[in-house]
Design a protein around this motif. Structure first.
Motif, PDB file in Angstrom:
ATOM      1  N   SER A 148       4.596  49.717  -4.320  1.00 45.88           N
ATOM      2  CA  SER A 148       3.272  49.361  -5.187  1.00 45.88           C
ATOM      3  C   SER A 148       3.813  49.425  -6.798  1.00 45.88           C
ATOM      4  N   GLU A 149       4.732  50.175  -7.171  1.00 46.85           N
ATOM      5  CA  GLU A 149       5.061  50.454  -8.414  1.00 46.85           C
ATOM      6  C   GLU A 149       6.409  49.660  -8.993  1.00 46.85           C
ATOM      7  N   ARG A 150       7.166  49.302  -7.810  1.00 47.17           N
ATOM      8  CA  ARG A 150       8.317  48.545  -7.698  1.00 47.17           C
ATOM      9  C   ARG A 150       9.282  49.345  -8.334  1.00 47.17           C
ATOM     10  N   ARG A 151       9.600  50.538  -7.675  1.00 49.80           N
ATOM     11  CA  ARG A 151      10.400  51.595  -8.158  1.00 49.80           C
ATOM     12  C   ARG A 151      11.539  51.847  -7.249  1.00 49.80           C
ATOM     13  N   ARG A 152      12.552  52.368  -7.823  1.00 48.09           N
ATOM     14  CA  ARG A 152      13.721  52.663  -6.782  1.00 48.09           C
ATOM     15  C   ARG A 152      13.509  54.097  -6.169  1.00 48.09           C
ATOM     16  N   LEU A 153      14.195  54.323  -4.952  1.00 49.99           N
ATOM     17  CA  LEU A 153      13.956  55.652  -4.221  1.00 49.99           C
ATOM     18  C   LEU A 153      15.508  56.204  -4.055  1.00 49.99           C
ATOM     19  N   TRP A 154      15.519  57.635  -4.177  1.00 51.88           N
ATOM     20  CA  TRP A 154      16.773  58.360  -3.812  1.00 51.88           C
ATOM     21  C   TRP A 154      16.366  58.936  -2.436  1.00 51.88           C
ATOM     22  N   VAL A 155      17.072  58.901  -1.582  1.00 49.71           N
ATOM     23  CA  VAL A 155      16.741  59.391  -0.144  1.00 49.71           C
ATOM     24  C   VAL A 155      17.989  60.243   0.309  1.00 49.71           C
ATOM     25  N   ARG A 156      17.916  61.429   1.032  1.00 49.44           N
ATOM     26  CA  ARG A 156      18.565  61.969   1.881  1.00 49.44           C
ATOM     27  C   ARG A 156      18.247  61.501   3.296  1.00 49.44           C
ATOM     28  N   TYR A 157      19.016  61.136   4.098  1.00 51.35           N
ATOM     29  CA  TYR A 157      18.769  60.395   5.368  1.00 51.35           C
ATOM     30  C   TYR A 157      19.840  60.940   6.515  1.00 51.35           C
ATOM     31  N   TYR A 158      19.252  61.304   7.683  1.00 49.49           N
ATOM     32  CA  TYR A 158      20.022  61.722   8.864  1.00 49.49           C
ATOM     33  C   TYR A 158      20.192  60.552   9.520  1.00 49.49           C
ATOM     34  N   LEU A 210      24.236  63.684   7.406  1.00 51.38           N
ATOM     35  CA  LEU A 210      23.535  63.287   6.143  1.00 51.38           C
ATOM     36  C   LEU A 210      24.023  62.451   5.186  1.00 51.38           C
ATOM     37  N   THR A 211      23.306  61.571   4.683  1.00 50.43           N
ATOM     38  CA  THR A 211      23.815  60.746   3.564  1.00 50.43           C
ATOM     39  C   THR A 211      22.963  60.643   2.415  1.00 50.43           C
ATOM     40  N   GLU A 212      23.289  60.609   1.338  1.00 52.50           N
ATOM     41  CA  GLU A 212      22.364  60.193   0.106  1.00 52.50           C
ATOM     42  C   GLU A 212      22.721  58.916  -0.497  1.00 52.50           C
ATOM     43  N   ARG A 213      21.469  58.133  -0.655  1.00 51.91           N
ATOM     44  CA  ARG A 213      21.769  57.001  -1.309  1.00 51.91           C
ATOM     45  C   ARG A 213      20.358  56.524  -1.845  1.00 51.91           C
ATOM     46  N   GLU A 214      20.444  55.391  -2.830  1.00 48.83           N
ATOM     47  CA  GLU A 214      19.490  54.982  -3.552  1.00 48.83           C
ATOM     48  C   GLU A 214      19.116  53.575  -3.002  1.00 48.83           C
ATOM     49  N   VAL A 215      17.624  53.404  -2.645  1.00 51.87           N
ATOM     50  CA  VAL A 215      17.672  52.287  -2.282  1.00 51.87           C
ATOM     51  C   VAL A 215      16.368  51.692  -2.936  1.00 51.87           C
ATOM     52  N   ASP A 216      16.201  50.142  -2.831  1.00 48.61           N
ATOM     53  CA  ASP A 216      15.250  49.594  -3.347  1.00 48.61           C
ATOM     54  C   ASP A 216      14.062  49.072  -2.088  1.00 48.61           C
ATOM     55  N   PRO A 217      12.998  49.574  -2.006  1.00 52.04           N
ATOM     56  CA  PRO A 217      11.887  49.433  -0.819  1.00 52.04           C
ATOM     57  C   PRO A 217      11.496  48.135  -0.681  1.00 52.04           C
ATOM     58  N   HIS A 249      13.683  50.476 -12.076  1.00 50.07           N
ATOM     59  CA  HIS A 249      13.186  49.185 -11.236  1.00 50.07           C
ATOM     60  C   HIS A 249      13.680  48.774 -10.114  1.00 50.07           C
ATOM     61  N   ALA A 250      12.913  48.798  -9.097  1.00 49.08           N
ATOM     62  CA  ALA A 250      13.618  48.195  -7.925  1.00 49.08           C
ATOM     63  C   ALA A 250      13.523  46.778  -8.005  1.00 49.08           C
ATOM     64  N   ALA A 251      14.902  46.229  -7.534  1.00 49.83           N
ATOM     65  CA  ALA A 251      14.944  44.681  -7.575  1.00 49.83           C
ATOM     66  C   ALA A 251      15.756  44.480  -6.463  1.00 49.83           C
ATOM     67  N   PRO A 252      15.101  44.425  -5.146  1.00 50.34           N
ATOM     68  CA  PRO A 252      15.939  43.863  -4.032  1.00 50.34           C
ATOM     69  C   PRO A 252      16.024  42.276  -4.135  1.00 50.34           C
ATOM     70  N   PRO A 253      17.072  42.091  -3.488  1.00 52.15           N
ATOM     71  CA  PRO A 253      17.305  40.326  -3.628  1.00 52.15           C
ATOM     72  C   PRO A 253      16.093  39.667  -2.853  1.00 52.15           C
ATOM     73  N   GLU A 254      16.192  38.365  -3.214  1.00 52.99           N
ATOM     74  CA  GLU A 254      14.830  37.523  -2.318  1.00 52.99           C
ATOM     75  C   GLU A 254      15.636  37.636  -0.825  1.00 52.99           C
ATOM     76  N   LEU A 255      14.835  37.965   0.090  1.00 50.14           N
ATOM     77  CA  LEU A 255      15.301  38.139   1.387  1.00 50.14           C
ATOM     78  C   LEU A 255      14.121  37.559   2.268  1.00 50.14           C
ATOM     79  N   GLU A 256      14.548  36.888   3.394  1.00 51.89           N
ATOM     80  CA  GLU A 256      13.647  36.302   4.234  1.00 51.89           C
ATOM     81  C   GLU A 256      13.124  37.467   5.256  1.00 51.89           C
ATOM     82  N   LEU A 257      12.201  37.958   5.393  1.00 52.52           N
ATOM     83  CA  LEU A 257      11.717  39.247   6.228  1.00 52.52           C
ATOM     84  C   LEU A 257      11.951  38.840   7.567  1.00 52.52           C
TER      85      LEU A 257
END
Length: 321
Positions: A157-167, A174-181, A219-227
């Motif tokens: 909703s706020e177009r912000r980037r996320l940091w996640v620790r993911y299994y 476990l990996t740590e990464r930044e993602v644009d949802p 600010h999250a800025a994912p590239p324009e992708l076809e869903l």
């Protein structure tokens, strides 16, 4: 940018008004009017019959489709004549109050939404009378996935980037990464589709495998992708993916029902020889361990050897206990 849960709710509210004014509307026309796919529209229509002014009698929306046209059997359920003052039974008031208080504690909920929810809860408590006292003795604790969902929904909703620790179960790490949802969706489990800054590619994350999550200031800025069209399921192998051959006995025939495959041939013992494609053949090692004596990987040879080694190690660990 894909619609988040709040956007979808707004769309469904508009959909009710739209359908009420257009009896027998064509599925294709409605989907085009709302800028969504027909599959997304059908998914919305599966939810609407669970909505209404109450869960009693004919108060729920009786909306269905034959795949071509949409029919609303009881539009009078929302008419002015039917809009009698809402009177909640004690169990209904208790359920609403408990749910409202639980939602208000979710991490990631926007403060304005939390304040609005608390104001509505106070009004409901005043109207509920004695039932409000009973509800105060009950509480609900959400599992971790609920908190992750709220954080992802807020970030979208706020177009912000996320940091996640993911299994990752395929690699058992476990990996740590930044993602644009990009969006949230459910196919059996709830997933987040995002642009991963670690791999610089689109990735899908299962929410119950997110160990830790944090909303960043960037600010999250994912590239324009076809869903991706998920109507055929989450796993949709490409013709360019490596080929894997698995042989299963009668007890492993379920694999052909749950895994997309190119072909499945009958074996003399009642089992199947299944040929499938996957971008990550190593991920099938877990399947081989799960099958046990009911199946084995035949090709590629390296994967077959790896699966046998893993099975032998697991057996040795079990016998050593």
């Amino acid at each position: 940018m894909a619609a988040n849960a709040i956007d979808q709710t707004r769309r469904m509210l508009s959909l009710v008004t739209y359908l009420r004014e257009r009896p027998g509307a064509h599925v294709a026309d409605v989907a085009r009017a709302f800028g969504i796919t027909e599959d997304e529209l059908i998914s919305d229509l599966d939810v609407l019959p669970m909505c209404g002014t109450s869960f009693r009698g004919g108060d729920l929306l009786d909306i269905d489709t034959d795949g071509d046209r949409i029919w609303w059997r009881n539009p009078s359920a929302l008419s002015a004549e039917a809009a009698a003052p809402l009177r909640l039974a004690a169990d209904e008031a208790t359920a609403l109050l408990v749910a409202a208080r639980a939602v208000a504690t979710l991490p990631g909920l926007r403060e304005s939404d939390r304040e609005a929810l608390l104001r509505a809860t106070a009004k409901l408590e005043a109207a509920a009378g004695e039932a409000a006292g009973a509800s105060s003795r009950l509480s609900v604790t959400f599992e971790s996935e609920g908190g992750v969902f709220a954080e992802v929904d807020r970030a979208i909703s706020e177009r912000r980037r996320l940091w996640v620790r993911y299994y990752s179960p395929a690699r058992d790490e476990l990996t740590e990464r930044e993602v644009d949802p990009i969006r949230l969706f459910a196919v059996g489990h709830t997933y987040m589709e995002a642009w991963c800054r670690l791999s610089e590619a689109r990735r899908t994350f299962r929410l119950d495998r997110v160990v830790e999550i944090r909303i960043l200031d960037e600010h999250a800025a994912p590239p324009e992708l076809e869903l991706r069209d998920l109507s055929a399921g989450l796993v949709q192998p490409s013709a360019d993916d490596p080929e894997v051959v698995i042989e299963v006995g009668p007890g492993g025939r379920w694999v052909a029902e749950y895994y997309p495959h190119d072909r499945a041939g009958e074996l003399s013992d009642g089992g199947l020889r299944i040929t499938l494609r996957t971008p990550d053949p190593a991920s099938l090692r877990r399947l081989a361990l799960r099958l046990g004596s009911d199946g084995r990987i035949v090709a590629p040879q390296e994967l077959a050897d790896n699966a046998r080694t893993a099975a032998a190690a697991a057996l040795a660990a079990y016998e050593g206990e």
